[in-house]
Design an enzyme around this catalytic site. Structure first.
Site, short mmCIF file in Angstrom:
data_model
loop_
_atom_site.label_atom_id
_atom_site.label_comp_id
_atom_site.label_asym_id
_atom_site.label_seq_id
_atom_site.Cartn_x
_atom_site.Cartn_y
_atom_site.Cartn_z
N SER A 90 -86.70 49.89 37.93
CA SER A 90 -86.44 49.08 36.74
C SER A 90 -87.10 49.69 35.51
CB SER A 90 -86.94 47.65 36.95
OG SER A 90 -88.35 47.61 37.12
N ARG B 139 -84.42 50.91 32.68
CA ARG B 139 -84.43 50.10 31.47
C ARG B 139 -84.61 50.99 30.24
NH1 ARG B 139 -88.18 47.16 32.77
NH2 ARG B 139 -87.11 45.23 33.37
N ASN C 154 -81.33 51.85 27.59
CA ASN C 154 -81.37 51.42 26.19
C ASN C 154 -81.33 52.59 25.22
OD1 ASN C 154 -81.89 48.31 25.78
ND2 ASN C 154 -83.04 48.87 27.60
#
Length: 287
Positions: free
Chosen positions: A208, A212, A216
């Site tokens: 994660s 993440r 982004n």
């Protein structure tokens, strides 16, 4: 009609090549020691990502070391003010999250926050600026935003992953750690279930963290590339000039918004790192 169709296909093909070029790393095949944009596999090094990561890490060390060397009790310089503000901010976050006094966690959090922020900040440099300069000296590909490379974000996340186990063993001991693995949350009679859940939990943390940050920043970089394509229409008549003007406005609007994104992503990566280390340092028996 055929000519028009061919022209449209050519523009689409050129646009696709432009996007693909900007999303391709400068790859060094370690087996042949040659630059190969098509190289794949474990023995392929993304030179641009590594070089920019190292340079930005050195920039972080230089700036904060310079601020520390020039620190004064009198009127502080702008750099000293900035460094003290960032340090106080990070220290406050660590004190609120991490349950013990520890000499490593705050410096680690500071390093992660500033380093990831600097890597993210490279996304605000115009997408054609450095690649065009690199092409002029014979470098065919150049990605300047390290955090848009999943190898870099995964490397950072794996470093945190290792530290989680270091802190588990440090604060709980080997016996305490394995006792927690096999008995929490359902007790010793469901040890296999506890083990499976713990493995899933531990694997999910670095995954994660890495995805993440990568997702982004990659999305943000892709939007800048698409805006640059829109701006390139300035050479295609009046409509092109209108589109180019829209592109300039979109570029600045997205850049302003993206400042928040790059800061937030650096903050989230730092906070989650401290949270994971805090959980590793805290025994479930304490609750």
């Amino acid at each position: 009609m055929a000519a028009d169709q061919g022209h449209g296909d050519g523009e689409a093909h050129g646009s696709g090549e432009y996007v693909l070029h900007h999303l391709t790393n400068l790859k060094l095949d370690l087996q042949t020691m040659s630059i190969d944009a098509q190289a794949k596999g474990f023995w392929v090094l993304h030179l641009d990502s590594v070089i920019f990561s190292v340079l930005l890490g050195l920039l972080f060390i230089f700036l904060f070391r310079h601020a520390a060397a020039g620190a004064t009790a009198g009127v502080p310089s702008g750099l000293q003010n900035f460094a003290e503000m960032v340090i106080d901010f990070v220290d406050t976050q660590v004190r609120e999250i991490f349950p013990h006094a520890d000499k490593l966690v705050a410096p680690l959090a500071l390093t992660i926050f500033v380093w990831v922020f600097l890597m993210n900040f490279m996304d605000l440099i115009p997408v054609d600026l450095l690649p065009t300069g690199a092409a002029a000296v014979g470098i065919p590909y150049l990605k300047v935003v390290p955090s848009t490379d999943v190898n870099i974000t995964a490397g950072l996340a794996l470093g945190v992953f290792v530290l989680i186990f270091v802190y588990n063993f440090r604060y709980k001991g080997v016996g305490g750690f394995f006792k927690e693995v096999f008995t929490h949350p359902f007790g010793p009679w469901l040890a296999p279930v506890n083990l499976v859940l713990r493995i899933v939990e531990e694997v999910a943390r670095p995954v994660s963290l890495a995805l993440r940050l990568f997702g982004n920043l990659f999305a943000g970089e892709l939007i800048f590339i698409l805006i640059a394509l829109l701006m390139a229409q300035a050479f295609n008549g009046v409509l092109g000039a209108v589109l180019a003007g829209m592109g300039v406005a979109l570029h600045w609007a997205w850049a302003v918004f993206h400042i928040l994104v790059i800061t937030l992503q650096a903050f989230v990566f730092m906070v989650l790192t401290v949270v994971y280390l805090g959980a590793a340092a805290e025994s479930h028996a304490d609750h």
